[in-house]
Design a protein around this motif. Structure first.
Motif, short mmCIF file in Angstrom:
data_model
loop_
_atom_site.label_atom_id
_atom_site.label_comp_id
_atom_site.label_asym_id
_atom_site.label_seq_id
_atom_site.Cartn_x
_atom_site.Cartn_y
_atom_site.Cartn_z
N UNK A 1 0.66 -1.19 0.15
CA UNK A 1 0.02 0.08 0.07
C UNK A 1 0.89 1.31 -0.17
N UNK A 2 1.97 1.20 0.88
CA UNK A 2 2.66 2.22 0.86
C UNK A 2 3.33 2.66 -0.41
N UNK A 3 3.80 1.55 -1.09
CA UNK A 3 4.65 1.46 -2.35
C UNK A 3 3.70 2.30 -3.31
N UNK A 4 2.47 1.71 -3.27
CA UNK A 4 1.48 2.30 -4.40
C UNK A 4 1.09 3.60 -4.04
N UNK A 5 1.10 4.16 -2.82
CA UNK A 5 0.65 5.55 -2.52
C UNK A 5 2.16 6.43 -2.90
N UNK A 6 3.30 5.91 -2.61
CA UNK A 6 4.56 6.57 -2.92
C UNK A 6 4.60 6.81 -4.53
N UNK A 7 4.09 6.03 -5.31
CA UNK A 7 4.19 5.98 -6.72
C UNK A 7 3.31 7.07 -7.20
N UNK A 8 2.11 7.03 -6.61
CA UNK A 8 0.91 7.34 -7.34
C UNK A 8 0.20 8.57 -6.59
N UNK A 9 0.55 8.95 -5.41
CA UNK A 9 -0.27 10.02 -4.59
C UNK A 9 -0.26 11.33 -5.20
N UNK A 10 0.71 11.63 -6.00
CA UNK A 10 0.94 12.85 -6.54
C UNK A 10 0.58 12.78 -7.99
N UNK A 11 -0.03 11.92 -8.49
CA UNK A 11 -0.53 11.79 -9.89
C UNK A 11 -2.06 11.69 -9.89
N UNK A 12 -2.31 11.99 -11.33
CA UNK A 12 -3.83 11.86 -11.61
C UNK A 12 -4.39 10.64 -11.42
N UNK A 13 -3.62 9.56 -11.70
CA UNK A 13 -4.07 8.18 -11.72
C UNK A 13 -4.41 7.96 -10.20
N UNK A 14 -3.42 8.45 -9.37
CA UNK A 14 -3.35 8.16 -7.91
C UNK A 14 -4.68 8.79 -7.35
N UNK A 15 -5.04 10.00 -7.89
CA UNK A 15 -6.37 10.61 -7.25
C UNK A 15 -7.39 9.60 -7.73
N UNK A 16 -7.42 9.06 -8.58
CA UNK A 16 -8.34 8.23 -9.25
C UNK A 16 -8.49 7.07 -8.47
N UNK A 17 -7.37 6.53 -8.19
CA UNK A 17 -7.23 5.07 -7.40
C UNK A 17 -7.78 5.30 -6.03
N UNK A 18 -7.37 6.57 -5.49
CA UNK A 18 -8.15 6.88 -4.12
C UNK A 18 -9.19 6.73 -4.29
N UNK A 19 -9.98 7.27 -5.31
CA UNK A 19 -11.55 7.48 -5.31
C UNK A 19 -12.08 5.89 -5.33
N UNK A 20 -11.32 4.95 -6.28
CA UNK A 20 -12.04 3.74 -6.29
C UNK A 20 -11.66 2.63 -4.93
N UNK A 21 -10.46 3.17 -4.29
CA UNK A 21 -10.43 2.47 -3.23
C UNK A 21 -11.28 2.27 -2.21
N UNK A 22 -12.30 3.29 -1.95
CA UNK A 22 -13.23 3.16 -0.88
C UNK A 22 -14.30 2.01 -1.62
N UNK A 23 -14.77 2.11 -2.60
CA UNK A 23 -15.60 1.20 -3.29
C UNK A 23 -15.07 -0.34 -3.19
#
Lengths: 400, 559, 207
Positions: free
Chosen positions: B74-96
């Motif tokens: 999870x940390x690696x995923x967030x590290x790679x993606x949190x500051x990207x557009x894809x990351x925002x999208x992923x954060x949004x779909x993580x909840x569902x």
């Protein structure tokens, strides 16, 4: 003479009083049962059995105005522990279980724990009319535990083996042959995990065949030299496990899972306690139609399954009405139809009226179902104490 | 205030009663006979259970490794993606994703990984020459690998969700920019500097995950080993053993499991501290290159992507089984499709769905009410806020298995015979913390000036509270409802015990049939189980957005 | 008539305001000015009844001869305007105004009144819009109208113009002053901007 007469009268009246107190007349029972809701806790893992129970529910509602609710269990032990918990809590009436599908160890636990109502079985009209208790040992001795009317017979089962004729030509018909087959085909043989019922039965089946004197198994295990008698069984399993399915590190949880594995061709031989299981599964598209059933040359273990009423049931009359209906020729014949369930009848064929005999004669036999003759010798269940000892022995050797 | 105390009592009495009800037998009380045996005897017998050591070992390995892997991925995923557009999208779909009941995912995973499973069909027979399933131990393996995989899949989205929220804080972003200006590549910053900052906020979620992984029953039943099973499953067997003398050792075992969770948590904390202080020293070296850290993170990132793909496949395979007619190995797709299974089980399916839905709605509504009450109290009396929050984490950290059995006995003592309400109550216990945590932030951050202004304009405190404050908190309320609903849908053990076996839900049915049952049927049930919370999330995302425009459109059609 | 009598406001460790007394006549604006952190806003909060728990306030407040400092906020009949317009985002402009109009009239009357007020302020075209679609000036004016429609007997203004563009401020100040005069409201203004004081023709109290 006079003395004897007085004694007789006294005895009779006590008997009559006892009769009145404990066994109210059947019409009273029917009356009280009206409008009662019976929660029948029964293993719910097979759709065809569930459908049959639903059929029973519809019939008893029509005929006796008894509401029957099927509480589907994954393991009968759950219901036993529920009744136990209620007893612990001092809940002596209005219990949550009214009728329970049971036999063997669960029955022993409930009977010894004082968790059962009864005796009631021998007072059921259909039991008195159609059942011959002496016909089979398993009707009066449930795994060595005396039944004594505390549970009412429902059906009979015998261990059968299944294989796919498209891939296997000569099924192994003894434990030794099974082991040889496993060695030639590593990973294709297994058995359900004890203490799952069928798994424990497999241990008993193997033990009956492998031990020198099977009659010793009829005695309580405490009176026997357990280690010496079971040594061949453990030696057999020690050889089998390394060549068994998933190298004996894991075992199927049930007969249903074995049949699924057979369909997947993960394994070559499946076990069941239900003589028509293969036919039913073929009809539902869960097994190829080339699957057939067989029994071992030396015979296989068979037993009877029952229904019992917990001590704190709130619908004891309704439960008895259901138990009685289950013993009717109509219910037993319908149950024996392979497309319905295929479970063997507990009624004495010779006590039936001709029209009911005809009903049984007309039951179609599934393509993979063995006839009573083909089922061969039924080996008796060892004394109930063996089950726990074998399970314990198995746990110590293979479950850790 | 009375309501506040009432909610606290309702929430904590069961735990106290449940704990006492396992404490007494563990001390030697035989419930059935109401007699006492030597306490030492009970514990000695527990110690002599042949499965004990190995079961504990498997619990320990699967629990700790799964937590560690989930955290790192999870940390690696967030590290790679949190500051990207894809990351925002992923954060949004993580909840569902989070909302999908873990038992459904575990069932799908079993359908994938079994030797006859989809993954093996993908490569057979053209690559492997397997005409029939190989004799491999790919699920329920003694090394608990398949169990670990399922647990990582369950917990990773939750941790991603939590970490994304942390990563979006301004201080983290500023720190990343600053250290980049100082010449540190982002991954190095993530590897050396940020773990300390994250860990501070992650400690509680990690302990929740750890406790769950060490005590999980349903997933372990589906994918865990069976000779012996993990300790929690073993305990369930013992509690359900008809041989009544097992209750004391089962209770003792439950206490042992509790102690194990505590010990592992403490050990975890100690390890984490020394690791973090090592990283801190590493920070002080000023080195801009840490190939090991960097490649470690990259590898974990790839692993996490692989796991997400696997989760997707696991969910995809459920409907395929559900609508297959005949599907034998090594066929990649069913030979024929049909709605037969669906028609055959539509009646029970409808009933199960209705039960699941009613339980979810009831427990969530009650949890919302209780949460609003608790939050309003903690808004006014700020010194209680952290106390309330800590208390409500308790049910998440405490293993379910022990005290639920105790609760069962105590419910019968007070002669509560309402499977539905009992189960709804037990669900409420588990739904409440999630609803509370979801609402806490938005509720306490609500600009109270709006409500003050409303009260000055219209002197109706309650009407204003509902019409202004709650109406403005709609998005948070809807999200909390969806999360609470998903939590309720996923409950297995509480339903099993609270329902006295008379109340089946999609979850209890799916788990009961998972291993042994007809895969077509299980596929359909598990698919419905997964769809229900997804639907709730969809509505929760959609409704607050269209609510006001739609209301105005209907009320002022001409405007 | 709004009368403040010996108002003191204190933090636990120091006093902010000591014994401030002032009387504001109907239609008059009194401005309290001074550097930030001196308790200007706290003074308004004390008068309005929304002083944070961390602050200690004392002194009496009379409005039209009635003592109001012990009344709960909703019974003081004071209108408050702050930097933020605090328009309810889920209600449209019309509904925001209807929210403020006291009960006791038919819905039709209330609605007509709200629409008339909007029209008089030249805002009738935004009646059915949501607040987040309004410009800063529109929002400020709607907020003032909303406050006035709740029929307050005095106004408390807390830096109401500081968030607006300089070009707009002029216009809004005029608008506010016109309303103050029209409804003859005693008005207490808190600001650090001397232009506010001048534009509203306020008498100034420096803290």
């Amino acid at each position: 003479m006079k003395k004897l007469a007085i004694a007789l009268v006294a005895a009779m009246s006590t008997y009559a009083m006892a009769e009145n107190a404990n066994h109210p007349s059947w019409s009273d029972t029917l009356m009280k049962a009206k409008g009662q809701t019976v929660y029948w806790n029964a293993w719910g893992g097979a759709d065809n059995i569930n459908d049959y129970i639903q059929w029973v529910a519809d019939r008893v509602e029509d005929e006796y105005q008894v509401q029957l609710e099927h509480v589907k269990l994954t393991d009968t032990a759950h219901a036993v522990s529920r009744v136990l918990a209620e007893k612990v809590a001092g809940q002596n009436d209005n219990g949550s279980v009214d009728l329970i599908w049971i036999n063997g160890e669960n029955f022993r636990a409930m009977k010894e724990g004082g968790l059962l109502f009864g005796p009631f079985a021998e007072t059921l009209p259909n039991y008195q009319t159609y059942v011959t208790a002496s016909a089979r040992q398993s009707l009066t001795q449930d795994f060595g535990t005396p039944v004594e009317g505390m549970e009412s017979p429902w059906g009979m089962a015998q261990v059968v083996f299944m294989y796919d004729t498209a891939t296997l030509y000569e099924p192994p018909k003894s434990m030794h042959a099974l082991l040889d087959y496993a060695k030639q085909h590593p990973g294709r043989v297994t058995y359900p995990r004890p203490p799952q019922f069928l798994g424990s039965t497999f241990l008993k089946q193997a033990l009956s065949e492998l031990t020198d004197d099977p009659s010793k198994l009829q005695q309580p295990v405490a009176s026997q030299d357990f280690d010496q008698i079971t040594a061949p069984l453990w030696a057999f399993l020690d050889e089998l496990h390394p060549v068994a399915w998933r190298s004996g590190t894991t075992f199927p949880g049930s007969s249903e899972e074995m049949m699924r594995l057979l369909d997947d061709q993960e394994i070559d031989i499946a076990l069941s306690f239900d003589v028509s299981a293969a036919s039913v599964q073929i009809a539902q598209g869960n097994l190829p139609d080339t699957v057939r059933t067989y029994v071992l040359d030396g015979g296989t273990i068979g037993n009877t399954h029952f229904v019992a009423i917990p001590f704190n049931s709130s619908a004891k009359e309704g439960a008895q009405v259901v138990a009685n209906f289950l013993l009717s020729p109509e219910a037993q014949a319908y149950k024996q139809e392979p497309t319905v369930w295929g479970d063997l009848s507990v009624l004495d064929y010779h006590k039936l009226e001709p029209k009911d005999q005809a009903r049984f004669d007309n039951i179609p036999k599934g393509i993979a179902t063995l006839s009573l003759g083909e089922l061969g010798t039924t080996l008796p269940e060892p004394h109930v104490s063996w089950m726990e000892a074998l399970e314990q022995g198995w746990r110590e050797r293979y479950a850790n | 205030m009375a309501g506040f105390i009432g909610v606290l009592l309702l929430a904590f009495t069961p735990f106290a009663v449940g704990m006492i009800s396992i404490l007494l037998p563990a001390l030697g009380w035989q419930p059935l006979t109401n007699t006492w045996v030597d306490t030492q005897h009970v514990w000695l017998e527990l110690w002599q259970q042949p499965e004990l050591v190995n079961a504990l070992l498997r619990t320990l390995v699967s629990g700790v490794v799964a937590t560690l892997l989930a955290l790192v991925c999870a940390y690696a995923l967030v590290a790679k993606l949190s500051q990207t557009q894809f990351g925002h999208w992923l954060g949004a779909v993580a909840a569902p994703l989070l909302s999908i009941p873990h038992s459904a995912a575990a069932i799908g995973l079993a359908f994938l990984l079994a030797p006859s499973g989809w993954l093996f069909r993908l490569v057979s027979p053209w690559l492997t020459d397997w005409q029939r399933p190989p004799n491999l131990i790919t699920i329920q393996d003694p090394y608990t690998l398949s169990l670990i995989l399922a647990l990582v899949l369950k917990e990773m989205p939750y941790l991603v969700f939590v970490m994304m929220a942390i990563a979006r804080q301004d201080k983290i972003r500023q720190l990343l920019t600053t250290s980049q200006q100082l010449g540190y590549p982002p991954l190095i910053t993530w590897g050396k500097l940020l773990p300390t900052l994250f860990y501070r906020e992650l400690r509680l979620p990690i302990f929740i995950v750890l406790s769950f992984n060490l005590t999980v029953v349903d997933v372990a039943q589906i994918l865990g080993p069976d000779t012996p099973p993990t300790f929690a499953v073993l305990l369930l067997h013992w509690f359900q053993d008809p041989a009544i003398d097992r209750i004391p050792i089962a209770s003792a075992g439950a206490l042992l499991l509790l102690a194990l969770v505590a010990a592992v948590s403490i050990g975890w904390e100690l390890c984490a501290r020394s690791l973090l202080s090592y990283l801190k020293n590493l920070t002080l070296t000023g080195s801009r290159q840490q190939p090991l850290l960097e490649w470690g993170l990259r590898f974990a990132y790839l692993l996490s992507l692989l796991l997400l793909a696997l989760a997707f496949l696991a969910l995809l395979v459920l409907p395929i089984w559900g609508f297959a007619q005949r599907w034998r190995f090594p066929d990649l797709w069913p030979q024929s499709w049909s709605f037969d299974t669906f028609w055959r089980i539509q009646q029970p399916l409808l009933e199960l769905t209705a039960n699941t839905f009613m339980l979810g709605v009831t427990s969530v509504m009650l949890a919302l009410l209780a949460s609003l009450l608790l939050l309003e109290v903690s808004r006014i009396l700020t010194r209680y806020t952290s106390l309330i929050m800590i208390l409500f984490y308790l049910p998440l950290v405490l293993p379910q298995i022990g005290f639920l059995f105790g609760i069962h006995i105590s419910l019968i003592v007070i002669e509560l015979h309402h499977p539905f309400w009992t189960t709804a109550y037990l669900h409420w216990l588990y739904v409440l913390p999630y609803v509370l945590l979801t609402l806490k932030g938005p509720y306490l951050a609500f600009n109270q000036n709006y409500l003050d202004e409303a009260i000055r304009l219209r002197p109706h405190p309650l009407r204003n509270y509902l019409g202004i404050k709650l109406a403005m908190l709609k998005p948070a309320l809807f999200t909390a409802t969806a999360i609470g609903f998903a939590v309720s849908v996923a409950q297995y053990l509480p339903t099993l015990i609270g329902g006295e076996g008379r109340l089946s839900t999609l979850t209890t049915e799916a788990v009961a049939q998972a291993v042994a049952g007809d895969r077509k049927r299980v596929g359909l049930v598990a698919m419905t189980q997964a769809l229900l919370p997804l639907l709730a999330f969809l509505l929760a995302a959609l409704l607050p957005r269209i609510w006001t425009p739609l209301r105005l459109r209907l009320k002022y059609p001409h405007a | 008539m709004l009368e403040l009598n010996r108002i003191s406001i204190a933090l636990p460790e120091r006093d902010l305001i000591r014994d401030l007394s002032v009387t504001v006549a109907p239609g008059q604006v009194v401005a309290v000015t001074g550097p930030s952190g001196q308790g200007k806003s706290s003074l308004l909060a004390y008068v309005g009844g929304f002083l944070p728990d961390a602050l200690q306030g004392s002194g009496t407040v009379n409005l039209n001869g009635k003592r109001i400092d012990s009344l709960p906020m909703e019974q003081r009949r004071l209108g408050v305007l702050q930097q933020q317009p605090l328009l309810f985002p889920h209600l449209n402009v019309l509904e925001n105004l209807l929210f403020a109009i006291p009960e006791g009239q038919t819905n039709r009357q209330r609605r007509a009144r709200a629409l008339d007020t909007l029209a008089a302020a030249g805002l009738n075209q935004v009646a059915y819009q949501l607040p987040d679609t309004l410009s800063g000036g529109q929002a400020a004016r709607v907020a003032l109208l909303r406050t006035l429609l709740s029929e307050p007997q005095a106004l408390l203004l807390d830096e109401p113009f500081s968030k607006l563009d300089i070009a707009l401020r002029e216009q809004i100040r005029e608008f506010v002053l016109a309303q103050i005069h029209q409804f003859a409201l005693p008005t207490l203004l808190v600001t650090h901007d001397p232009e506010d004081v001048a534009a509203l023709r306020a008498s100034e109290i420096k803290l």
